[in-house]
Design a protein around this motif. Structure first.
Motif, short mmCIF file in Angstrom:
data_model
loop_
_atom_site.label_atom_id
_atom_site.label_comp_id
_atom_site.label_asym_id
_atom_site.label_seq_id
_atom_site.Cartn_x
_atom_site.Cartn_y
_atom_site.Cartn_z
N ASP A 1 0.82 -1.20 0.00
CA ASP A 1 0.00 0.00 0.00
C ASP A 1 0.86 1.26 0.00
OD1 ASP A 1 -2.46 -1.39 -0.02
OD2 ASP A 1 -2.30 -1.69 2.14
N TRP B 1 -0.46 -8.00 -5.23
CA TRP B 1 -1.30 -8.56 -4.17
C TRP B 1 -1.67 -10.01 -4.47
CZ3 TRP B 1 -1.65 -7.84 0.62
CH2 TRP B 1 -1.52 -6.58 1.18
N ASP C 1 -0.84 -12.78 -1.77
CA ASP C 1 -1.99 -13.36 -1.09
C ASP C 1 -1.75 -14.80 -0.72
OD1 ASP C 1 -4.58 -13.41 -0.04
OD2 ASP C 1 -5.36 -14.28 -1.91
#
Length: 57
Positions: A8, A47, A51
Motif C-alpha cells: 500500500d 497482491w 496473497d
C-alpha cells in the motif's frame, strides 16, 4: 531476516510520483492515465502474488 515491504505504501509513493510528473508537465494527461492503469495492474498483480504467502496448512 524480516521483510517489511508494504504494498500500500509502495502504491501511494508511485501514485504521488505520477501525479507530480503530471502536474509538472513532464507527462501529458493521456500518458498519466496509461501510467495509472499500469500502476493499478502492477499493484493487483503484486497482491495476487502475496496473497496467502504465509498461510499455515
Amino acid at each position: 531476516m524480516t521483510y517489511n515491504f508494504d504494498p500500500d505504501r509502495w502504491y501511494e509513493n508511485e501514485l504521488n510520483f505520477l501525479e507530480f510528473r503530471h502536474r509538472s508537465g513532464e507527462i501529458t494527461a493521456p500518458e498519466f492515465i496509461l501510467s495509472l492503469e499500469e500502476l493499478d495492474r502492477r499493484y493487483k498483480d503484486m497482491w495476487n502474488r502475496l496473497d496467502g504467502t504465509y498461510r499455515l496448512p
